[in-house]
Design a protein around this motif. Structure first.
Motif, short mmCIF file in Angstrom:
data_model
loop_
_atom_site.label_atom_id
_atom_site.label_comp_id
_atom_site.label_asym_id
_atom_site.label_seq_id
_atom_site.Cartn_x
_atom_site.Cartn_y
_atom_site.Cartn_z
N HIS A 1 -2.42 -10.17 -1.60
CA HIS A 1 -3.97 -9.84 -0.89
C HIS A 1 -4.06 -11.98 -1.16
CE1 HIS A 1 -4.03 -5.42 -1.15
NE2 HIS A 1 -4.15 -5.94 0.13
N ILE B 1 -0.55 3.10 3.45
CA ILE B 1 -1.28 3.82 2.68
C ILE B 1 -1.25 5.04 3.33
CG2 ILE B 1 -3.63 4.22 2.50
CD1 ILE B 1 -4.69 1.48 2.75
N GLU C 1 1.23 1.62 -3.75
CA GLU C 1 0.11 1.96 -4.48
C GLU C 1 -0.31 3.13 -4.17
OE1 GLU C 1 -4.84 0.68 -3.35
OE2 GLU C 1 -3.25 0.20 -2.71
N LEU C 2 -0.23 3.62 -2.99
CA LEU C 2 -0.83 5.35 -2.79
C LEU C 2 -0.50 6.39 -2.95
CD1 LEU C 2 -4.13 5.73 -2.00
CD2 LEU C 2 -3.26 3.18 -1.36
N GLY D 1 -1.54 -2.62 6.71
CA GLY D 1 -1.80 -1.55 5.18
C GLY D 1 -2.17 0.15 5.67
N ASN D 2 -2.86 -0.13 6.30
CA ASN D 2 -3.11 1.49 6.55
C ASN D 2 -1.74 2.62 6.90
OD1 ASN D 2 -6.50 0.77 6.53
ND2 ASN D 2 -5.70 2.89 6.12
N HIS E 1 1.53 -1.21 0.12
CA HIS E 1 -0.54 -0.44 0.08
C HIS E 1 0.72 1.42 -0.42
CE1 HIS E 1 -3.57 -2.25 0.00
NE2 HIS E 1 -3.46 -2.44 1.23
#
Length: 388
Positions: free
Chosen positions: A96, A125, A6-7, A121-122, A3
């Motif tokens: 995942h 993120i 990803e972000l 994950g966050n 993540h």
């Protein structure tokens, strides 16, 4: 790490729009291609997870993502940017289904495990965009993407060394499977297991996760670009440098998702996940409707609604992850999560292209109306599933 990468991509989009002669629609399509591979590879990744185990797949994922961002760091055109993002999506796609299969078959306290996993994950993120934002103060985006490759190499080396029982929590009554009944071994078996999943109640769960992916990708991909246009986030001079407040606001919104992941994980142990999903998607529909009016009302309302959006956006993730575990057998849990993330990130990747096209040919209110529609259908589907 998944993540973080990803972000960090949405933070780079305004820079690509400034550097390369492309439109928002083109960038949205390029980014959507990378995000699509992130989801499309989840299905074969889930099958491999059931057959060869999670640890080796996760290590391969980390090394592959690192190599992709090294390629991105030397991209001379939007075409090469697209190739690098597609490579990243293919590498990241196996995480995942393998990681969540590992939790659902290896950990007895699933709710807590999904909550802590979601928090990790966050952290990626939120800290991914923040790290990119801070690094961009002292380096160009090419150097920043090269630096981001380093921690994944370290994490991949760690993943190759750790050892654990991947099926420690599987019992004879878990989904009707025994510990020895693992995975699919032929095309006919794959088709049979897929039919079993997709003609049962899992089909409704699959629809919910697809809509979740469309909302998630649709709102987050161009959010930094949208925030940069609000007067509340106009550039400011500090210490001889021009700071971009929208980048910090975007990172803060994502950081709130840590609390959302934790609360969502805890809710899975205390409430029927279908009802909780219906309520959470209902909240997302409301937030999509009020986001732009809040932005027009000033900085404080915008930050408040943004924080609620970040919270609600990530509450749903442990809820649907746990719902998948309830509705699927343990022996094909990797396949089940493969389909799940095919929906979330594969079909969901269309959200980036949809958002780019709407912003190019319509406007932001139209985008948020479409997002609200996704959430309403997801909420209704979860409520129907709960009623059954």
């Amino acid at each position: 790490m998944v993540h973080t990468y990803e972000l960090s991509i949405p933070i780079l989009i305004p820079l690509w729009l400034a550097e390369f002669p492309v439109t928002q629609s083109t960038v949205g399509a390029v980014v959507a291609a990378g995000y699509a591979l992130f989801g499309l590879g989840a299905l074969p990744g889930g099958i491999l997870s059931d057959r060869v185990g999670s640890r080796r797949l996760i290590a391969a994922c980390l090394f592959g993502m690192a190599g992709s961002f090294l390629l991105l760091s030397v991209a001379p055109s939007m075409l090469v940017v697209g190739v690098a993002l597609v490579c990243w999506g293919a590498a990241a796609s196996v995480y995942h289904p393998s990681g969540l299969s590992l939790i659902s078959t290896g950990v007895e306290d699933r709710g807590d495990a999904f909550a802590y996993h979601g928090i990790a994950g966050n952290v990626g993120i939120a800290l991914g965009p923040l790290a990119v934002t801070l690094l961009l103060l002292v380096a160009d985006w090419q150097t920043v993407t090269a630096v981001l490759a380093v921690p994944a190499v370290v994490a991949g080396a760690v993943a190759l060394r750790v050892r654990f029982d991947e099926r420690a929590a599987v019992t004879e009554t878990d989904g009707g499977d025994s510990k020895s009944d693992v995975g699919v071994s032929s095309v006919s078996e794959f088709l049979a297991e897929s039919k079993t999943l997709l003609v049962g109640p899992f089909a409704a769960v699959f629809l919910v996760v697809m809509l979740s992916g469309l909302y998630y990708r649709g709102v987050l991909t161009f959010l930094p670009d949208l925030l940069s246009g609000f007067p509340s986030f106009a550039p400011v001079e500090f210490g001889g440098r021009e700071l971009q407040p929208y980048r910090y606001a975007y990172s803060g919104l994502l950081l709130v998702g840590v609390a959302g992941q934790y609360v969502g994980g805890k809710l899975t142990d205390r409430f029927a996940t279908e009802r909780a999903l219906a309520a959470a998607f209902g909240a997302l529909a409301v937030l999509a409707v009020v986001f732009l009016p809040a932005a027009d009302a000033g900085l404080v309302p915008l930050l408040a609604v943004g924080a609620l959006l970040g919270f609600a956006l990530f509450v749903v993730q442990p809820l649907y992850q746990a719902t998948v575990a309830v509705y699927t057998p343990a022996g094909t849990r990797g396949l089940s999560y493969g389909y799940t993330y095919l929906g979330v990130f594969g079909v969901g990747a269309l959200g980036a292209a949809i958002a780019g096209g709407i912003l190019q040919y319509a406007d932001a209110p139209t985008l948020f109306a479409v997002l609200a529609g996704f959430a309403v259908v997801a909420s209704g589907t979860a409520a129907w599933l709960s009623s059954r």
